[in-house]
Design an enzyme around this catalytic site. Structure first.
Site, PDB file in Angstrom:
ATOM      1  N   HIS A  43      30.955  -6.712  31.406  1.00 17.26           N
ATOM      2  CA  HIS A  43      32.194  -7.164  30.765  1.00 17.26           C
ATOM      3  C   HIS A  43      33.088  -6.006  30.335  1.00 17.26           C
ATOM      4  O   HIS A  43      34.268  -6.199  30.036  1.00 17.26           O
ATOM      5  CB  HIS A  43      31.854  -8.040  29.558  1.00 17.26           C
ATOM      6  CG  HIS A  43      32.835  -9.149  29.321  1.00 17.26           C
ATOM      7  ND1 HIS A  43      34.176  -9.042  29.593  1.00 17.26           N
ATOM      8  CD2 HIS A  43      32.658 -10.419  28.851  1.00 17.26           C
ATOM      9  CE1 HIS A  43      34.786 -10.167  29.283  1.00 17.26           C
ATOM     10  NE2 HIS A  43      33.890 -11.021  28.844  1.00 17.26           N
ATOM     11  N   ARG A  44      32.551  -4.785  30.295  1.00 16.52           N
ATOM     12  CA  ARG A  44      33.384  -3.626  29.966  1.00 16.52           C
ATOM     13  C   ARG A  44      34.357  -3.319  31.096  1.00 16.52           C
ATOM     14  O   ARG A  44      35.403  -2.704  30.865  1.00 16.52           O
ATOM     15  CB  ARG A  44      32.507  -2.393  29.708  1.00 16.52           C
ATOM     16  CG  ARG A  44      31.555  -2.534  28.527  1.00 16.52           C
ATOM     17  CD  ARG A  44      30.587  -1.369  28.467  1.00 16.52           C
ATOM     18  NE  ARG A  44      29.773  -1.256  29.678  1.00 16.52           N
ATOM     19  CZ  ARG A  44      28.837  -0.326  29.871  1.00 16.52           C
ATOM     20  NH1 ARG A  44      28.593   0.569  28.920  1.00 16.52           N
ATOM     21  NH2 ARG A  44      28.140  -0.286  30.989  1.00 16.52           N
TER      22      ARG A  44
END
Length: 439
Positions: free
Chosen positions: A412-413
């Protein structure tokens, strides 16, 4: 002057390896480029070539030795006109704990110096502590050291020395309650530390009355354990799932394989999946990225890694520029990489890199699963088996179709939910209309 042969770093991450085999013996002449040894890293067995020419004067590390550190001395090469008598004077000049010269020097050291070196250094006293209000607590160095060893809080001890100074007797006679504040202060740090699980000795005791075989971890298994533990702890995974109908692909594959039969090429479903993912990375370029600590690197080519199971672990060989290669070229390359992976013959550049990976357990009957991202990749596609299932077609009728379940694990980064969904939709579209992959 004799030349020290040191344990090479055969990959950027290699710290130690196993000297699997010497292909030369003492007294053999070697030229630059000759293979002199086989080195096992955590991933592969690789040939080690001589850089200089000469005669193998002494083999320091015998074959089969594990855990040889990079830059440790493993052998000595004699140049023209030199003999074994010259080795002791030079070996160890450029590293290696096993160097004879280092041992000789150690033996010749004066006894007084050796005794001085072996004598334990006195423990340093802890820094002068302060009370909760910031005022300094006066205590002798010896008292501070004893308090630190016992885990006592000096703020809870009343000093009997001049001006209330805490001395040795005060600490030795301190009540157990003095340890509580120190223990409480340490508790938050202990609580925040990640649980590593019980150690080996504790686990052995749990199974002391049961029969078991203890398996020592090799370099590959240790690396896998470390990297995947790091991945699950440090990467914020989320998961996207889709069902993909394979009937059109299976029919198209049969047609192509018939045409490719004279060339000895047989396409697998996995070849189509590799191609579909490579094209999807081009269609959704923001997903073709890796996490680089404090930034994201967006790649231009589609370099797709594919997990290959081998005895005791796995490799992820990388198919570079997969978006620009034909299905037949990908198929041939993948078979070659997989075969050499199982023999542990891949070079580091063949299994490092890529921005994305595929893990396919469908051929083993697994219908769906979640894969762990291999850092620094931003995603990995877990592929399940194609299974006959009832589906509702475009006309609203219930029919039977071959359905394959896939799960995209996403960092998700690097990739947000909508972006990951767009990429997965592109993969699904390519596999359900496979003829478009040839356009």
């Amino acid at each position: 002057m004799p030349i020290n042969i040191l344990m090479p770093a055969l990959s950027p991450t290699m710290e130690e390896g196993t000297l699997a085999k010497w292909t030369v013996k003492e007294g053999d002449s070697v030229a630059s480029g000759d293979v002199i040894a086989e080195i096992e890293t955590d991933k592969a067995t690789m040939e080690f070539e001589a850089v200089d020419e000469g005669t193998i004067g002494k083999i320091i590390v015998p074959e089969g030795t594990e855990g040889v550190k990079v830059n440790d001395l493993i052998a000595v090469l004699l140049e023209e006109g030199e003999s074994a008598d010259d080795i002791d004077a030079s070996a160890g000049a450029s590293g290696g704990d096993a160097a004879p010269a280092a041992e000789a020097k150690s033996d010749e050291a004066p006894k007084a110096e050796a005794a001085k070196a072996d004598a334990p250094a006195p423990a340093a006293a802890p820094a002068a502590p302060k009370a909760a209000d910031g005022d300094r607590i006066f205590a002798s160095p010896l008292a501070r050291r004893i308090a630190a060893d016992k885990g006592l809080d000096l703020a809870a001890i009343k000093g009997s020395g001049p001006h209330g100074r805490i001395v040795k007797a005060d600490v030795e006679n301190a009540k157990p309650e003095a340890a509580k504040p120190a223990e409480a202060a340490a508790a938050p740090a202990a609580k925040s530390a990640p649980a590593a699980g019980p150690d080996a000795e504790t686990v052995r005791k749990m199974y002391a009355d049961r029969e078991y075989e203890e398996v020592t971890l090799d370099g590959m298994r240790k690396t896998i354990a470390a990297r995947l533990s790091e991945a699950k702890q440090s990467i914020p995974h989320f998961y996207l799932r889709r069902d993909i109908q394979l009937d059109a692909l299976m029919a198209f594959r049969a047609q192509l394989n018939k045409a490719l039969e004279p060339r000895g090429v047989k396409l697998s479903v996995n070849d189509f999946i590799i191609k579909a993912c490579a094209l999807a990375l081009q269609q959704v370029p923001d997903c073709n990225a890796v996490w680089a600590g404090d930034r994201v690197l967006k790649l231009k080519p589609s370099d797709v890694a594919v997990a290959v199971a081998i005895e005791g672990g796995l490799f992820t060989p990388v198919l570079r520029d997969a978006d620009s290669k034909s299905l037949s070229a990908l198929s041939v390359e993948m078979k070659d990489l997989a075969g050499r992976a199982r023999d542990r013959k891949l070079a580091p550049h063949e299994y490092q890199g890529g921005s994305f990976a595929i893990s396919n357990l469908g051929m083993m009957g697994v219908e769906n699963f979640d894969a762990v991202i291999n850092p620094p990749h931003a995603s990995i596609l877990a592929v399940g088996a194609g299974v006959k299932k009832p589906v509702v077609n475009a006309e609203g009728e219930v029919t039977v179709a071959t359905v394959m379940s896939v799960t995209l694990s996403v960092d998700h980064r690097v990739i947000d939910g909508a972006l990951g969904a767009e990429f997965l939709a592109a993969v699904k579209a390519a596999l359900e209309d496979p003829m478009g992959m040839l356009a």
